[in-house]
Write a protein that holds these residues in place. Sequence first.
Motif, PDB file in Angstrom:
ATOM      1  N   VAL A 213       0.763  -1.159  -0.007  1.00  0.00           N
ATOM      2  CA  VAL A 213       0.213  -0.189  -0.085  1.00  0.00           C
ATOM      3  C   VAL A 213       1.004   1.588  -0.095  1.00  0.00           C
ATOM      4  N   ALA A 215      -0.047   5.622  -0.017  1.00  0.00           N
ATOM      5  CA  ALA A 215      -0.610   6.715   0.102  1.00  0.00           C
ATOM      6  C   ALA A 215       0.140   7.683   0.343  1.00  0.00           C
ATOM      7  N   LEU A 282      -7.822  -3.316   1.925  1.00  0.00           N
ATOM      8  CA  LEU A 282      -8.824  -2.308   1.587  1.00  0.00           C
ATOM      9  C   LEU A 282      -9.744  -1.548   2.447  1.00  0.00           C
ATOM     10  N   LEU A 285      -8.309   0.852   4.336  1.00  0.00           N
ATOM     11  CA  LEU A 285      -8.655   2.235   3.848  1.00  0.00           C
ATOM     12  C   LEU A 285      -9.333   3.040   3.833  1.00  0.00           C
ATOM     13  N   ARG A 286     -10.889   1.549   3.179  1.00  0.00           N
ATOM     14  CA  ARG A 286     -11.867   2.162   4.349  1.00  0.00           C
ATOM     15  C   ARG A 286     -12.270   2.912   5.007  1.00  0.00           C
ATOM     16  N   SER A 289     -10.714   6.752   5.347  1.00  0.00           N
ATOM     17  CA  SER A 289     -11.555   7.620   4.695  1.00  0.00           C
ATOM     18  C   SER A 289     -12.730   8.118   5.502  1.00  0.00           C
ATOM     19  N   ARG A 305      -5.059   9.860  -0.745  1.00  0.00           N
ATOM     20  CA  ARG A 305      -5.218   8.883  -2.257  1.00  0.00           C
ATOM     21  C   ARG A 305      -4.430   7.502  -1.724  1.00  0.00           C
ATOM     22  N   ALA A 306      -4.263   6.094  -2.539  1.00  0.00           N
ATOM     23  CA  ALA A 306      -3.757   5.164  -2.145  1.00  0.00           C
ATOM     24  C   ALA A 306      -3.780   4.338  -3.469  1.00  0.00           C
ATOM     25  N   GLN A 349      -9.665   7.972  -5.375  1.00  0.00           N
ATOM     26  CA  GLN A 349      -8.638   8.170  -4.320  1.00  0.00           C
ATOM     27  C   GLN A 349      -8.428   7.177  -4.090  1.00  0.00           C
ATOM     28  N   THR A 350      -8.867   5.324  -3.938  1.00  0.00           N
ATOM     29  CA  THR A 350      -8.061   4.067  -4.050  1.00  0.00           C
ATOM     30  C   THR A 350      -8.042   3.483  -5.523  1.00  0.00           C
TER      31      THR A 350
END
Length: 390
Positions: A213, A215, A282, A285-286, A289, A305-306, A349-350
């Motif tokens: 990952v 970011a 994932l 990251l969810r 944000s 962003r990632a 964003q992802t």
Amino acid sequence: MIDTGKLDDLFLWMLDGARPSADARAIVGGICDGLLETGLPVERFALFIYTLHPNLQGRRFRWLKGEGVDQSDADMTAFDGVEYLNNPLPTVLKSGKMLRRKLCDPDCPDDFLILKEFRKEGITDYVVQPLFFTTGETHLVSWATKAEGGFDDDMMVALEKIRLPLARLTETYMLRLNAANLLSAYVGRDSGYKILSGRVHRGDLEEITACVVFADLVAFTKFSNSASADEVLARLNRFYDCLVPPIVARGGEVLKFMGDGLLAIFPISEKLDDRSACDAALEALREASGGAEEPVFSDDAPPFRAAVHLGPLQYGNIGASDRLDFTAIGPTVNLAARILSSAVLVNGQTVVSEKVAELTGISTNGAPTFELKGFERTQVIVPVRQMPTL
């Protein structure tokens, strides 16, 4: 009456490093049980050490007769309140001298809050001793008994004798604890463990498979050019506070912070296969944000962003002969970095690689392909979450 032979045996065992036990709680239990065998009627033991840790001030080991040993950590606010300040510990730290309160003596003062509690529990004598380290630091150990008349003169001599090897054992433990805490804080939990285990030579790499990952913050250069230093620092810290906890909680390892960005990996293991490692990344990251299907950016979740990719990589030491970095390198890492730089092209964003999309069931229909610098074939860039209008 103290059995001096057993006391000598306990002293020598401690002096020899309390072998073979390597567990601090087992050592504390061994010391207290050993003192009981000598005839010293200890009812309560507490060891206080002040640690180097970003979020903690110290650690306490407590032994209670018949209950065993427990361990607790004190956060950064623990030593600010009245309960701590009205406690024997800061007094002994400041003076460097033993403090004793013989509670069975009717003239013994109740000058500390904890003494009233001890009286209710039937404690007759309470002793706090300083533990002096070779570094000049002072840490603390306390003893309590319910014996009639408290500790007698022979018992006090025994406690003083035990204090000396206890200081060395505690210092050895604290040095390793501080090293582990600092390495974990600066290079990551798993990397720190590997370094402490001997992975300290340049070029000492292992090949692993991991979900990678990358970011970084959106429009950070523009923001930092006009914001104050305090505002820049606050945004960076909020960004890392949003991302790091969910990554670590799901088995990830944050390898480094790079200005306004970070690199993290989710190594494949018995707990995380290829699919679950990508899912974990994932999900982290969810959560970072805002947790909604569409990203929600706020002061608590600044815009970032990632990019996510999975594959083999080299994990270990690189750098100059006397200045090393424990990190991840290889084509998998390079591709993840390129995918992140391409996120702006798809307003993502992802974004994930084609491989991650296939593993996690994300549709690649209509996903664009791009030529990425350094890679021969075009790469599919799959937006998972769109960048909202800022």
